[in-house]
Design an enzyme around this catalytic site. Structure first.
Site: not given
Length: 479
Positions: A86, A124, A175, A177
Site C-alpha cells: 500500500c 485489499e 480502518r 480499506r
C-alpha cells in the site's frame, strides 16, 4: 477440503484466517518479509500441508519467464487473495502509485491471474487508492482485471471493522480499506461501470460504533507478561498529568444541552474545542494581535492561531498560572500542543492518546484509530500503558490464540499488525461478494463460504470478548 486458495503479500495471515474459517485449504503463501513469514508459519502452517504447497519469499521471482506468464503456483487455485503493498498509495508515503517499483507488484498479480485463472480474487489496499490523486491507477487496475475476464466493479468497496457488529467479526478499530473482488466469467464480461459494488445490498446487524468498548479486546494487566515494558514513561505521565490539570480547572464554557445528555449528565458541557490547542500562543503579548499580524502564515495556520488567542483571552485566569509554571517550561515543543478529539470526555486519563510530532492527540476510548506500520502505538489512559502487540493483533480480528515468535521484537510485531488485513472486514466483503455471484462460482466454493456465514459463525475466533454484565451483545465473540 472445499476449496484451495493462494495467499499473496500474506503478512501474518489476515486473509488466511478468513478463508480457513470457511474450510479453505491454503496451497501457496508469498511474503517477502522473513519475520512475517515466521509469524505466519507459526500460526497457520503447522501440521499437515497439501503435497503441492509452496512458501515463497519473493513473488517477482515466481512470475518471471521469457514471456512473463509462467508462475510457480500450484494448479487448480479457486481463490487468490493479496494485500498488495500500500505504500505507493498511502498518505504516509510519497503517493507515487505505479511509478514506484512497489506499485508495479500489481502486475505480478495480473500475470498469476492470466496463468492460473482462480475463480475468485480478493485484493485489499488503503483507502487512498481510490482518492483523486490515484484515479489513473484505480482505473488501470479495474481495466486490467476486466480484460483478464473478471467481473469487477469500478465503484470502490470500502469498509472499516468498527462498522461491523462484533458477532460478525467487527473490532473497535477505525480502518477504512478498499477491497477489490472479482469473479472469473466464461464469455462476455460485464462493463465494470455497470457492476454494483460488493456491499451494495449489505444489510449489517444493527450496530452503533459508539457502543464499542476498548476493554473488550484488552487483556487483564495481571496476565500481561513483562507489563512494565508497556507502561507510560515517567516523562509521558508528567506531560499528561500537567495537561489534565488544566483540563480540570477550565470552566464549564458550554451551555447545558439536553439532547446530548446521557443518564442525566450533559456530556457536552465541558467539551474542549475541536481545533488544536497551541499553548505557545497563550501569552498576553498575543492578545492585541489580529489577522493582519499573521498574514505570512497559510490560512489554515492563521485560523488556528487566532482561535488559540481567543481561547486564551476567554480563559486567561485559569491558563496564565498554568502557562507560566515551571512544569510548563519542562514540556518539549511537540508536547505544548493538544489535539482534543475526545468529544465530551472530561479527562485525558479517560482517553486513548498518541504522542505525535504535532502534539498529544486524545480520542474517546470507544474505538482505536487505525493501526499503522510505523510506531505510533496507542496509549490507553485508563491503563496508563500502551496497547500490547497481542492486543493490536486482536484489533485486526486475530484470535487470542494468535502468537508472535518469542524472540521477535515488539517493534516488528507492531509493524506486522499495522501492515495486516482485518479478518472481519475481509470476511464480510467475501461473503457479500459470494452472495452476489454465487451462480457464477463452483458450488463447493460458494456453499462453503455461505454455509459458514449463514451459521452466524464469527471468523475472528474470540478476538472480542464482551463481559457478561454488558447489555450490548453476546458475552463471547468466538468462532
Amino acid at each position: 477440503m472445499t476449496f484451495r486458495f493462494a495467499d499473496l503479500f500474506a503478512g501474518i495471515g489476515g486473509f488466511h484466517a478468513a478463508l480457513s474459517h470457511a474450510g479453505g485449504e491454503c496451497v501457496y503463501v508469498s511474503e517477502i518479509d522473513a519475520k512475517a513469514r515466521r509469524a505466519y508459519s507459526q500460526n497457520w502452517l503447522e501440521g499437515a500441508l497439501p503435497g503441492d504447497f509452496k512458501l515463497n519469499g519473493d513473488i517477482t521471482k515466481a512470475t518471471t519467464s521469457n514471456e512473463g506468464l509462467d508462475t510457480d503456483l500450484p494448479d487448480d487455485i479457486d481463490v487468490l487473495t493479496a494485500g498488495f503493498p500500500c505504500q505507493p498509495f498511502s498518505k504516509s508515503g510519497f503517493q507515487r502509485g505505479m511509478e514506484e517499483i512497489r506499485g508495479t507488484l500489481f502486475w505480478d498479480i495480473a500475470r498469476i491471474l492470466k496463468d492460473r485463472r482462480p475463480k475468485l480474487i480478493l485484493l485489499e489496499n488503503v483507502r487512498n487508492l481510490v482518492g483523486p490523486q490515484h484515479k489513473h491507477e484505480w482505473e488501470v487496475i479495474i481495466a486490467t482485471l476486466h480484460r483478464l475476464g473478471y467481473k469487477v466493479s469500478s465503484t470502490p468497496t470500502v469498509l472499516s471493522p468498527h462498522l461491523i457488529h462484533p458477532a460478525d467479526g467487527g473490532t473497535p478499530q477505525v480502518r477504512d480499506r478498499v477491497f477489490i473482488l472479482g469473479t472469473l466469467v466464461q464469455g462476455r464480461v460485464d462493463d465494470p461501470a455497470l457492476v454494483p459494488p460488493t456491499l451494495a445490498d449489505w444489510q449489517p446487524k444493527a450496530w452503533d460504533p459508539q457502543d464499542w468498548r476498548i476493554d473488550w479486546i484488552l487483556d487483564d494487566d495481571r496476565e500481561i507478561e513483562n507489563l512494565e515494558a508497556y507502561r507510560m514513561s515517567e516523562e509521558q505521565h508528567r506531560w499528561v498529568s500537567f495537561w489534565d490539570s488544566l483540563i480540570q480547572d477550565l470552566p464549564w464554557w458550554k451551555p447545558v444541552n439536553v439532547a446530548r445528555a446521557v443518564d442525566g449528565v450533559d456530556r457536552g458541557a465541558r467539551r474542549l474545542p475541536g481545533f488544536p490547542l497551541w499553548a505557545e500562543y497563550w501569552r498576553d503579548a498575543y492578545l492585541s494581535l489580529g489577522e493582519e499580524d499573521f498574514a505570512d502564515d497559510p490560512p489554515w495556520k492563521r485560523s488556528f492561531i487566532l482561535k488559540n488567542i481567543d481561547f486564551y483571552r476567554k480563559n486567561r485566569a485559569v491558563i496564565r498560572p498554568w502557562r507560566t509554571s515551571s512544569d510548563y517550561a519542562l514540556l518539549p515543543m511537540s508536547r505544548r500542543k493538544l489535539e482534543w478529539q475526545a468529544q465530551w470526555e472530561t479527562s485525558l486519563w479517560d482517553t486513548i492518546m498518541h504522542f505525535r510530532p504535532s502534539g498529544i492527540r486524545a480520542k474517546r476510548a470507544t474505538y482505536f484509530p487505525a493501526l499503522v506500520a510505523i510506531n505510533q502505538t496507542s496509549v490507553i489512559g485508563s491503563r496508563k500503558r500502551v496497547i500490547t502487540p497481542h492486543e493490536a493483533a486482536r484489533l485486526q480480528g486475530l484470535g487470542r490464540d494468535f502468537s508472535f515468535p518469542s524472540e521477535q521484537r515488539d517493534s516488528d510485531s507492531y509493524r506486522q499488525v499495522g501492515n495486516g488485513v482485518c479478518v472481519g472486514a475481509a470476511w464480510t466483503v467475501l461473503v457479500e461478494h459470494v452472495r452476489r455471484d454465487e451462480e457464477l462460482l463452483p458450488p463447493s466454493l460458494g456453499r462453503a463460504i455461505l454455509d459458514r456465514a449463514d451459521a452466524n459463525c464469527n471468523p475472528s475466533r474470540g478476538s472480542v470478548v464482551i463481559p457478561e454484565e454488558s447489555e450490548t451483545g453476546p458475552t463471547a465473540m468466538s468462532a
